[in-house]
Design a protein around this motif. Sequence first.
Motif, mmCIF file in Angstrom:
data_model
loop_
_atom_site.group_PDB
_atom_site.id
_atom_site.type_symbol
_atom_site.label_atom_id
_atom_site.label_comp_id
_atom_site.label_asym_id
_atom_site.label_seq_id
_atom_site.Cartn_x
_atom_site.Cartn_y
_atom_site.Cartn_z
ATOM 1 N N PRO A 38 0.846 -1.400 -0.048
ATOM 2 C CA PRO A 38 -0.231 -0.162 0.006
ATOM 3 C C PRO A 38 0.947 1.392 0.052
ATOM 4 O O PRO A 38 0.252 2.350 -0.370
ATOM 5 C CB PRO A 38 -0.935 -0.044 1.342
ATOM 6 C CG PRO A 38 -0.983 -1.562 1.386
ATOM 7 C CD PRO A 38 0.370 -2.146 1.086
ATOM 8 N N GLY A 39 1.978 1.142 0.534
ATOM 9 C CA GLY A 39 2.859 2.497 0.469
ATOM 10 C C GLY A 39 3.648 2.627 -0.792
ATOM 11 O O GLY A 39 4.435 3.536 -0.852
ATOM 12 N N LEU A 72 5.107 6.207 -2.667
ATOM 13 C CA LEU A 72 4.928 7.303 -1.684
ATOM 14 C C LEU A 72 6.429 8.185 -1.692
ATOM 15 O O LEU A 72 6.210 9.408 -1.885
ATOM 16 C CB LEU A 72 4.890 6.872 -0.234
ATOM 17 C CG LEU A 72 4.936 7.949 0.776
ATOM 18 C CD1 LEU A 72 3.592 9.201 0.585
ATOM 19 C CD2 LEU A 72 4.605 7.435 2.118
ATOM 20 N N TYR A 80 1.130 8.626 -6.548
ATOM 21 C CA TYR A 80 0.357 8.044 -5.230
ATOM 22 C C TYR A 80 -0.447 9.009 -4.790
ATOM 23 O O TYR A 80 -0.441 10.375 -4.178
ATOM 24 C CB TYR A 80 1.403 8.253 -3.929
ATOM 25 C CG TYR A 80 1.254 7.444 -2.995
ATOM 26 C CD1 TYR A 80 1.206 5.895 -2.888
ATOM 27 C CD2 TYR A 80 0.980 8.062 -1.566
ATOM 28 C CE1 TYR A 80 0.962 5.210 -1.851
ATOM 29 C CE2 TYR A 80 0.790 7.285 -0.469
ATOM 30 C CZ TYR A 80 0.876 5.897 -0.659
ATOM 31 O OH TYR A 80 0.469 5.192 0.453
ATOM 32 N N ALA A 97 -2.775 9.466 -2.559
ATOM 33 C CA ALA A 97 -3.046 9.964 -1.108
ATOM 34 C C ALA A 97 -2.006 10.960 -0.585
ATOM 35 O O ALA A 97 -2.001 11.383 0.403
ATOM 36 C CB ALA A 97 -2.961 8.563 -0.161
ATOM 37 N N ILE A 152 -2.091 13.186 2.635
ATOM 38 C CA ILE A 152 -1.228 12.805 3.850
ATOM 39 C C ILE A 152 -0.434 14.268 4.224
ATOM 40 O O ILE A 152 -0.193 14.447 5.227
ATOM 41 C CB ILE A 152 -0.305 11.658 3.482
ATOM 42 C CG1 ILE A 152 -0.585 10.553 3.417
ATOM 43 C CG2 ILE A 152 0.975 11.634 4.370
ATOM 44 C CD1 ILE A 152 -0.191 9.285 2.745
ATOM 45 N N SER A 187 -7.264 9.807 4.164
ATOM 46 C CA SER A 187 -6.054 9.110 3.601
ATOM 47 C C SER A 187 -6.076 7.758 3.882
ATOM 48 O O SER A 187 -5.321 7.194 2.725
ATOM 49 C CB SER A 187 -4.761 9.423 4.750
ATOM 50 O OG SER A 187 -4.679 10.994 4.837
ATOM 51 N N ILE A 211 -5.433 5.483 0.243
ATOM 52 C CA ILE A 211 -4.438 4.403 0.239
ATOM 53 C C ILE A 211 -4.930 3.025 -0.127
ATOM 54 O O ILE A 211 -4.297 2.529 -1.021
ATOM 55 C CB ILE A 211 -3.632 4.529 1.642
ATOM 56 C CG1 ILE A 211 -2.782 5.688 1.696
ATOM 57 C CG2 ILE A 211 -2.734 3.085 1.595
ATOM 58 C CD1 ILE A 211 -2.311 6.048 3.258
ATOM 59 N N ASN A 237 -6.363 3.080 -3.899
ATOM 60 C CA ASN A 237 -5.328 3.122 -4.897
ATOM 61 C C ASN A 237 -4.594 1.352 -4.685
ATOM 62 O O ASN A 237 -4.439 0.985 -5.834
ATOM 63 C CB ASN A 237 -4.076 4.066 -4.338
ATOM 64 C CG ASN A 237 -3.067 4.175 -5.368
ATOM 65 O OD1 ASN A 237 -3.189 3.804 -6.431
ATOM 66 N ND2 ASN A 237 -1.901 4.061 -4.848
#
Length: 99
Positions: free
Chosen positions: A28-29, A32, A51, A53, A57, A86, A90, A93
Amino acid sequence: MQLATFLLAIEDYMLPCITKKLFDFDCPGCGLQRSVVLLLKGDFIGAFEMYPAIYSIVLLFSFLLINNFTTIKYANKITILLMISSVVLILGNFILKMI
């Protein structure tokens, strides 16, 4: 001049995604770090595409920083709203990447 040098050098020090290396799928990250670099370079659309989000964020951390120094009337509700937005972005996505 120094900012440009910093932005070029920061890409050399980005951490690899352990999940992607071990299991061969995005976490999920994922995206970033590259999104933050794009944001610092001024590519706002590219940062969102990398990204989605990123802006929620940034808003969340900015609000938390401001709230640390001042008193805001509905700070808890605003913080919760920014956190939920957020997380939704996340996870949304992440699910779209997996499809």
